[in-house]
Design an enzyme around this catalytic site. Structure first.
Site, mmCIF file in Angstrom:
data_model
loop_
_atom_site.group_PDB
_atom_site.id
_atom_site.type_symbol
_atom_site.label_atom_id
_atom_site.label_comp_id
_atom_site.label_asym_id
_atom_site.label_seq_id
_atom_site.Cartn_x
_atom_site.Cartn_y
_atom_site.Cartn_z
ATOM 1 N N ASP A 1 -12.609 -14.539 -49.954
ATOM 2 C CA ASP A 1 -11.746 -14.810 -48.820
ATOM 3 C C ASP A 1 -11.808 -16.319 -48.589
ATOM 4 O OD1 ASP A 1 -10.109 -14.738 -46.620
ATOM 5 O OD2 ASP A 1 -11.156 -13.104 -45.607
HETATM 6 C C1 BGC Z 1 -8.062 -13.931 -44.242
HETATM 7 C C2 BGC Z 1 -7.515 -13.256 -45.469
HETATM 8 C C3 BGC Z 1 -6.314 -14.017 -45.960
HETATM 9 C C4 BGC Z 1 -6.705 -15.459 -46.221
HETATM 10 C C5 BGC Z 1 -5.558 -16.315 -46.727
HETATM 11 C C6 BGC Z 1 -8.291 -15.413 -44.453
HETATM 12 O O1 BGC Z 1 -8.596 -16.044 -43.261
HETATM 13 O O2 BGC Z 1 -9.251 -13.304 -43.846
HETATM 14 O O3 BGC Z 1 -7.174 -11.937 -45.180
HETATM 15 O O4 BGC Z 1 -5.795 -13.403 -47.092
HETATM 16 O O5 BGC Z 1 -7.171 -16.031 -45.009
HETATM 17 O O6 BGC Z 1 -4.629 -16.528 -45.754
#
Ligand code: BGC
Length: 943
Positions: free
Chosen positions: A352
């Site tokens: 993530d």
């Molecule tokens: C989120 C993810 C997301 C990523 C990219 C993160 O803060 O937890 O779910 O895909 O950002 O935007």
């Protein structure tokens, strides 16, 4: 543009060198709860440090502006909390929580061992054989937040023809994109219980992504699963039951990947709350730890991921927080052991965004791709992979074999969905501007490269909008319908007034507000609620608000329709309400992702109440209205309805979940009976938050230096908890009224196989292709001569060969233990024997009502009583019942259909911690219950 949340420019990391020191001291241990970086915990920064890149403003840091008093209070509270923690918490933390239940699991299993991926691995093998080390590293590492056009972009391996990949959110549409649909959110999809629609929404989502040049969609979300009913991101997933979540996730993945786009199963695993998911968002030295026992992990939280893998998902995203005190992105037991060995995952693990907390440790633990490629902070230029990974391979701390596997998994996934045949030349939209021409490397301060960044490619079609509408229709749950007030008729003939009927629509949630995209990432609750907030939200291309659609639906020759689209009722409005023959009142509850907050809701909800005084509004309308009242609720999750559900004036309650762009149209379709009411609850609606159990409220204040969330309730979340404790909920899991009636007869239960305790031994896997495993000469990894680096952009090259220091590398504990493959493994999603059908269940369903309707036939299984594990002899506690299968069918009046459902070995097994395998109780009887909800069982039988 934004009203409630303001944004400021980014805070760059203050000590650039520190992160790499941390990396060096941290890599030897899978257990990362203390990486020696406590100095970064500064109380004065605690409440407001939030990072977030907005599309329109290009502002790089979101600070929740708190008033001075509030900051002072927060700081004082924080000081108090820290004093308490330092005195007592630290001891507890040191004394027993560190190891948790995540034993080391090394080395990382190689991909390419399953026949379903063999062709892709063979192609990947050839391609990788031609890649240099820096190219391999380049494709494992993002170029940095906002350095390129998508939210994540990997480096390319140009000379072998492997492109930079565009990774973009997310679960309900394409984030930051124009001319794309905003579909209903996951929780609405789950509430349809319609496998075909789940698949179709995935297909449309994937089709649109491909047209926009997105290689990897960052969804579906299947964690959080909904352990905490107030959890901020539950709405991105499909409901609080592993089977419902798994079916919806698998269908979505199949839909997305059928279009040639890679899907991402996220967030692996235990990311059940937003508070403390990321340390620096909360001014803590480390993120929280979700402490989950092995059985609960398997039977609840990993179940949907297993199905995601079984459906062939290309990528899995590891989550921010720790699991059992080891970060999810460097927890070798979870990544190497459970995911890659036991579940046979053949694709790649991506972090993530900034969830990666170490370099070598995460590589060895199974993390294949660093996203967005920055280091421990946004745009710090200090990637934990990139140059550091090249160095780590050159100095022997990451074996060549591992980088080969990382790269191979990424390339194989690309082949697996057929992206080698794409003609697309990368993304045709920019996440950071709406202008046609814009910066190609938005966040690289020293780059002035411009180009056409938005081509405004239309992806929405009549069909995709229709799918969006159908999901919203079938995801709307009618909870109460006294006297069959619903469906409404266009002219309200049922009121038989002999004059124009007066109808009023009340509540801000029924109207357009200030427009659907008023707040960044939808992080404010205004106007009608059609999505939660955060990375899982999109720019609405349009949003049909409920009032607009109702206006079109009532026959204005016989109905006088008025509105009061506000939650505060003026005296005049109150008087008007008294004159009405029918009142429709709207209220809602919003939540979202942890980088943004709205009015004191720091992503997780603070309670389960309707927001903006919704309960008071409903009660007020109910007390005033001259006729019956219909309550419509839009919500991210369960809301408490005790204060209005039993009011005699409230004849109908409809929970429309989060319906996306087609909100009003779909709602009117259901309210007016143009379609049957066929949604069913994807979670339990209790009578209070407390009813959900002691352990399931969100942890709002840190309880240790590393906040510890013990999943003590084990298997007992949602309806399993209510059943075990004999609590009568307000509306149970699976509940939802139809406009017609169904009769259940002729339950048959046929054993297809003889019961046996364990699955067959796993099939022998293919041997993964091998490479020459000697690192290249360091000089081959130097920056190309004359290369112009962009500031903070992430590259794979090293600056100087003297950076490569050879030495004996201390591999992590457990690295030299030869691993026997899991007996529960051997195929995608687990041992293929687990997915063999053992029981065939049929039941006849007849529509005995007066209109065509849709029924969700739900199969719940109760395990035999008094089971004990055959090896340990220990008692195995089982929930009263668990959902194991379901089907949705449409029936005309008087029509009957036989519904057939199967139970697999896995369905009939529990996870034995002792045997590390799925075990089927052989001796006693299972009870198979078929019915309309988890509490409305119509027929039962024995297996
Ligand atoms: C989120 C993810 C997301 C990523 C990219 C993160 O803060 O937890 O779910 O895909 O950002 O935007």
């Amino acid at each position: 543009m934004a009203a409630h949340v303001r944004y400021e420019s980014v805070r760059t990391a203050d000590a650039e060198g520190d992160e790499h020191d941390t990396l060096k001291t941290n890599y030897a241990d899978d257990d990362s709860s203390n990486d020696g970086d406590d100095s970064k915990f500064r109380l004065d920064e605690a409440p407001e440090i939030q990072y977030h890149l907005t599309r329109r403003s290009r502002a790089l840091c979101a600070c929740h502006r708190l008033s001075r008093t509030c900051i002072a209070l927060c700081a004082a509270t924080a000081v108090f909390v820290v004093l308490v923690l330092v005195s007592g918490g630290y001891l507890a933390y040191k004394s027993g929580l560190i190891d948790g239940q995540s034993p080391p699991w090394y080395p990382s299993p190689r991909g390419g061992t399953l026949s379903t991926w063999a062709a892709s691995y063979s192609k990947a093998h050839k391609l990788i054989s031609r890649m240099t080390l820096v190219e391999k590293v380049n494709i494992t590492t993002g170029t940095g937040w906002a350095m390129d056009l998508c939210v994540g972009v990997t480096g390319e391996a140009a000379h072998v023809g492997f492109p930079a990949l565009c990774l973009q959110d997310g679960p309900l549409g394409i984030r930051f994109a124009d001319h794309a649909d905003s579909f209903p959110a996951g929780i609405t999809v789950g509430s349809t219980w319609n496998r075909e629609l789940m698949r179709k929404r995935g297909e449309e989502h994937g089709r649109e992504a491909k047209l926009k040049g997105v290689n990897v969609l960052l969804g579906p979300s299947m964690g959080p699963l909904g352990r905490n009913p107030a959890g901020g991101r539950n709405w991105e997933g499909f409901g609080s039951d592993p089977v419902l979540q798994a079916v919806a996730a698998a269908e979505t993945i199949k839909g997305i990947q059928s279009q040639g786009v890679q899907a991402t199963a996220k967030h692996y695993i235990g990311n059940e709350q937003e508070h403390f998911r990321k340390s620096f968002e909360w001014g803590l030295p480390e993120s929280l730890s979700s402490n989950i026992d092995d059985r609960t992990l398997h039977e609840i939280y990993a179940w949907p991921f297993a199905e995601a893998v079984r459906s062939g998902v290309a990528s899995v995203m590891c989550s921010y927080q720790m699991v059992n005190n080891s970060y999810a992105c460097q927890n070798s037991w979870l990544l190497n052991g459970v995911l890659k060995d036991e579940l046979g995952f053949q694709g790649y693990v991506q972090s993530d965004w900034l969830a990666q907390r170490s370099g070598v440790a995460s590589a060895l633990a199974g993390l294949d791709m660093s996203m967005p490629g920055d280091g421990r902070f946004w745009q710090d230029g200090n990637s934990l992979y990139g140059e550091q990974l090249t160095l780590a391979v050159l100095n022997g701390s990451v074996p060549m074999d591992r980088i080969n596997d990382m790269a191979k998994r990424i390339v194989a996934a690309w082949y697996q969905v057929g992206q080698d045949s794409w003609e697309s030349k990368g993304p045709n939209f920019s996440s950071w501007t709406n202008e046609t021409v814009g910066r190609l490397h938005d966040a690289a301060a020293d780059s002035d490269e411009m180009g056409v960044v938005n081509q405004y490619v239309e992806t929405s079609t009549r069909n995709s909008r229709d799918v969006a509408r159908r999901v919203a229709q079938e995801g709307a749950v009618v909870l109460k319908n006294e006297g069959s007030l619903l469906p409404l008729s266009y002219g309200l003939a049922e009121l038989r007034l002999g004059r124009k009927a007066k109808v009023i629509v009340v509540g801000e949630d029924a109207g357009p507000g200030k427009g659907p995209n008023y707040c960044e990432d939808r992080a404010c609750n205004q106007g009608t609620l059609a999505s939660g907030w955060g990375s899982g939200a999109t720019e609405f291309p349009y949003l049909v608000d409920p009032f607009l659609a109702l206006q079109k639906s009532f026959n204005t020759t016989s109905v006088e329709l008025s509105r009061a689209l506000d939650n505060k009722l003026s005296k005049a409005v109150r008087e008007k309400i008294k004159q009405q023959d029918l009142c429709l009142v709207f209220a809602n509850a919003d939540a979202g992702e942890g980088h943004l907050a709205w009015e004191g809701i720091r992503a997780d909800r603070n309670d389960l109440e309707l927001q903006k005084d919704g309960t008071r509004l409903i009660r007020e309308v109910a007390s005033l209205c001259g006729g019956p009242v219909v309550v419509v609720i839009h919500s991210v999750g369960p809301v408490i309805m005790e204060e209005f559900a039993d009011l005699s004036a409230v004849k109908a309650i409809l929970l429309a979940n989060l319906p996306g762009q087609e909100s009003g149209n779909a709602l009117a379709d259901v309210l007016f009976g143009r379609v049957d009411a066929s949604g069913r609850l994807a979670y339990t609606i209790g009578r209070s938050l407390a009813e959900y159990g002691e352990t399931t409220p969100v942890l709002y204040y840190p309880n240790h230096i590393v906040p510890q969330v013990d999943f003590k309730e084990g298997l007992y979340i949602d309806y399993r908890h209510f059943d075990k404790n004999n609590i009568e909920p307000r509306y149970e899991f699976g509940f939802g009224l139809s406009y017609t009636d169904f009769e259940y007869t002729n339950l048959t239960i046929e054993a297809l196989k003889v019961k046996s305790s364990l699955p067959a031994p796993p099939p022998k896997g293919l041997s993964a292709p091998q490479y020459q495993n000697t690192p290249p000469a360091p000089a081959s990894c130097l920056y190309p001569e004359g290369f112009r680096k962009l500031k903070k952009y992430i590259y794979p090259w090293i600056k100087d060969t003297s950076q490569v220091k050879q030495g004996k590398y201390p591999y992590p504990r457990g690295y030299d233990i030869a691993r026997k493959p899991s007996q529960a493994g051997g195929g995608e999603g687990g041992n293929p024997s687990l997915f063999e059908n053992h029981v065939r269940v049929t039941v006849d369903i007849k529509n005995t009502g007066s209109r065509t309707g849709k029924e969700v036939v739900q199969l719940y299984l109760s395990f035999p009583e008094n089971i004990s594990d055959p090896v340990s002899g220990e008692a195995v506690d089982m929930p009263v019942k668990v959902l194991r299968n379901f089907d949705k069918i449409e029936l005309d009046v008087d029509e009957s259909k036989s519904v057939e459902m199967f139970l697999t070995r896995k369905d009939l097994s529990y996870w034995s911690v002792v045997q590390q395998n799925w075990v089927m109780p052989e001796d006693d009887e299972f009870t198979v219950a078929v019915g309309r909800s988890s509490r409305d069982v119509r027929l039962r039988g024995i297996y």
